[in-house]
Design an enzyme around this catalytic site. Sequence first.
Site, mmCIF file in Angstrom:
data_model
loop_
_atom_site.group_PDB
_atom_site.id
_atom_site.type_symbol
_atom_site.label_atom_id
_atom_site.label_comp_id
_atom_site.label_asym_id
_atom_site.label_seq_id
_atom_site.Cartn_x
_atom_site.Cartn_y
_atom_site.Cartn_z
ATOM 1 N N CYS A 13 -12.239 15.397 -14.712
ATOM 2 C CA CYS A 13 -10.677 16.175 -14.180
ATOM 3 C C CYS A 13 -11.297 16.468 -12.983
ATOM 4 O O CYS A 13 -11.877 15.861 -12.595
ATOM 5 C CB CYS A 13 -10.735 17.777 -14.663
ATOM 6 S SG CYS A 13 -11.349 19.073 -15.110
ATOM 7 N N CYS A 16 -14.299 17.851 -11.578
ATOM 8 C CA CYS A 16 -15.223 16.363 -11.731
ATOM 9 C C CYS A 16 -15.199 16.323 -10.447
ATOM 10 O O CYS A 16 -16.559 16.226 -9.836
ATOM 11 C CB CYS A 16 -15.331 16.641 -12.887
ATOM 12 S SG CYS A 16 -15.179 16.885 -14.304
ATOM 13 N N ASP A 447 4.186 -7.157 18.357
ATOM 14 C CA ASP A 447 4.347 -8.910 19.093
ATOM 15 C C ASP A 447 5.571 -9.450 18.899
ATOM 16 O O ASP A 447 5.955 -9.485 17.716
ATOM 17 C CB ASP A 447 2.877 -9.094 18.473
ATOM 18 C CG ASP A 447 2.444 -10.172 19.612
ATOM 19 O OD1 ASP A 447 2.737 -10.639 20.804
ATOM 20 O OD2 ASP A 447 2.065 -11.365 18.980
ATOM 21 N N ASP A 647 -0.332 -10.940 15.118
ATOM 22 C CA ASP A 647 -1.045 -12.048 14.444
ATOM 23 C C ASP A 647 -2.597 -12.422 15.213
ATOM 24 O O ASP A 647 -2.855 -13.069 14.999
ATOM 25 C CB ASP A 647 -0.023 -12.926 13.780
ATOM 26 C CG ASP A 647 0.527 -13.431 14.789
ATOM 27 O OD1 ASP A 647 -0.001 -13.333 16.523
ATOM 28 O OD2 ASP A 647 0.598 -15.187 15.318
ATOM 29 N N ASP A 651 -4.462 -8.950 20.053
ATOM 30 C CA ASP A 651 -3.730 -8.030 19.494
ATOM 31 C C ASP A 651 -4.289 -7.747 18.799
ATOM 32 O O ASP A 651 -4.397 -5.725 18.380
ATOM 33 C CB ASP A 651 -2.260 -8.685 18.095
ATOM 34 C CG ASP A 651 -1.046 -9.166 18.536
ATOM 35 O OD1 ASP A 651 -0.652 -9.156 19.581
ATOM 36 O OD2 ASP A 651 -0.714 -10.476 18.347
#
Length: 853
Positions: A13, A16, A447, A647, A651
């Site tokens: 649970c 724990c 971008d 990409d 960037d």
Amino acid sequence: MMKQKFSVTGMTCSACSSHVEKSVIKTPGVKNASVNLLTNSMQVDYDEETTSSAKIITAVESAGYGASVFGSADTVTAPDKTSAITAMRQRLFTSVLFLIPLLYIAMGHMIYSWLSITPPSFMSSYFLGNANAVTYSFTQLLLLLPIVLINKSYFINGFKTLSKGSPNMDSLIAIGAGASIVYGIFSIYRIGYGLGYNLPSLVEHYRLNLYFESAGMILTLITVGKYLETRAKGKTSDAITKLINLTPKKVTVIKNGTEKLIPADDILVDDIFIIKPGEAAAVDGIVIEGRSAFDEAALTGESIPVTKSPGDKLISASINKTGLIRAKATQVGKNTTIAKIIKLVEDASASKAPIAKLADKVAGVFVPIVIGISCFTGLFWLYNGSGTEFAISIAITVLVISCPCALGLATPVAIMVGTGKGAQNGILIKSGEALETAHAIDTIVLDKTGTITAGKPIVTDIICTDSNDENSLLKIAGSIEKGSEHPLAEAIINRCETNAIKFATVTDFKALLGLGAEGCINGQKYYAGNINLLHEKGIYINDIQNKIIQELAQKGKTPIIFADTQKIIGIIAVADTIKPDSKTAVQKLKANGLNVIMLTGDNKITAHAIKSQVGIDNVIADVLPTQKEAQITALKNSGHKVAMVGDGINDAPALAAADVGIAIGAGTDIAIESADIVLMKSNLLDVVNTMHLSKAVIRNIKENLFWAFFYNIIGIPIAAGLLYPLWGIRLNPMFAAAAMSLSSVCVVTNALRLRNLRLDNSQNNTFPPNSNIIVQKEKGANKMKTVTIMIEGMSCSHCTNAVTKALQSVNGVDDVKVSLEKKNAVVTADNNISVDILKNAVINAGYDVIDLK
């Protein structure tokens, strides 16, 4: 600082996982620890010079649990869900097998009484009445023992963690069921005493107040819940399992000219391997021989197969649809794309979202508080004269109904299903924190190159100002530009190759820095470049030509002017075209209330031309990579939650600076490493899908947490007997066990609804972005496009004639050139004609379309 993953055993649970985290964080040198109840795993950031994995394992063990370093094999294997489900099924079967006769003996006589039926003679002879009290009670104890033994883990774990001062769900079950068993055994002694001293009222009292059937029912119902929970939890990792199962276990390699089947784990970088039709690529590679279509749907979510030919990259686990392929291995083992994807999804599933901290804090003190409430409730009812049996029953009911399982599962199950759903659709989310943060984003920064646009310049306009036709101009242009390394020159060369134009021999070629190029063809000198080149060479530009050049520039296109020594002979415009879905994606982002900004290093004219085409409101242009990061930081400082989508290498700083960095999958490795989320399809619509997925997951987590808290807020007072004084309503421990099990199953089932979440996979074009459908030229006001259709099945001139006629019969087709040698058809048609119509025309003529270029 080292980051390591551990397997943790014995957790049942959220209490724990909370205790394990606290124990590990107390270890000197540990910076952070995140325990996932769903996957029974733990991620730890620690200083290698101060501590070690052995010390961390010791800390877990001191808390009452088991731990080991997570498997470090290069390749990943599917989690063994089947064995866990089988073990739980066996426990459940055994429990039910003995519970049925236990309930029959304990409660059968009541059922017969309710139905006004006379009990069977053996019941009356052996189990009913004070004379049979010992047989009646002792038989129940014997039937209960197998149920206790098969479910002994509840008692072992429960009392172990209780002794360590960190009680968990098993502690509640162990105390509740244990109290019932102890009271039942005590009742047997009291029955024996009553029979020995002829005290029939004492015998009757304890004979009717045995709790063996309650203990058996509690353990069995908890096991029912655990079994259902285990099955449901298994489904949450289906996405990972499906990805793992895509990877073939064997691969055919070529060693010393001979084909050899070897385990996929044994293939090495630079090995040559074969992928037959219907097989999946075992590793990443580069095609060196053959041509075929590959299904990458399971990796990218893209439903249309992608054609691969020599020089193209292969993604591991993509499926070969048609031809035989030979490829060279480039990434193997844990470095393959599929292994990285699986690791990303697993790490995200094992990570913890900030929203989970509330549940962790509650879980850390929940069980001790519940034990305290149980003891107080029992003493309260005992003090008020309700009797020992009533007080014990109420106390046990409070213990059993207060299971924190649902609380611990509320967050991880939703995150696992959500990240799995994203992975199936080409959206790779690296952490639960990124998934949660994405739902609060109010500003999207995009971008331009490679994100909004395709990142690959193409020819958009061809204007002939001399007697030359387009092909003559392209021949001169292509021949001159063939000597240039400029990206714009590549666009013109590609256009020439598409039109099957043969290049002329160029002499005296010179690249003119910042201006263009020059060269001689058949003794005639030609120039290719910008206005400054023509001014330098003294070539006159009239008003009409100057207007055309300016208009092209204002549209974000780059006009390349071609001239001889006397005059301009033509203008070819090249542009980085907008991706088909960029405008739709921007519209949808704005419709969702997001502020969309374009951030680019390009000049303002080009940036504003793109802005008007896709409908972006704000543009920040002429920025350097370091300035991009500064712009993102400024937006954050002004109070915005910012997501950056890019990409390129330039960037990466901005991606890292944003609240959520989103990398386009076709981008550079450094951009992907800097990002929190990776879009495999390079499709801006997936930014919309990411926001949608994030909001759905967080909404699901909040629903789960609400029901988990609400269940306990309502259940505990009722179990404590709040309604008993007024209406005589109290919960039996058996019903409390059923309710507790149901709460966990409900939370997991609610999270599984995320698997049915619909993401927008629509695209404006029929084929994926990398299929290179090119819009090439404008004729007056009517836009035209040129499509190269790769055709399989043509073998003679009769075939080429049939394909030509089929395509010419399509309304809007301007020109058709079919090549038997190249096995293609180059079609110039109205831009409004769907490529599906052209494709179907070829198919209806009896031939196969394998690609479009």
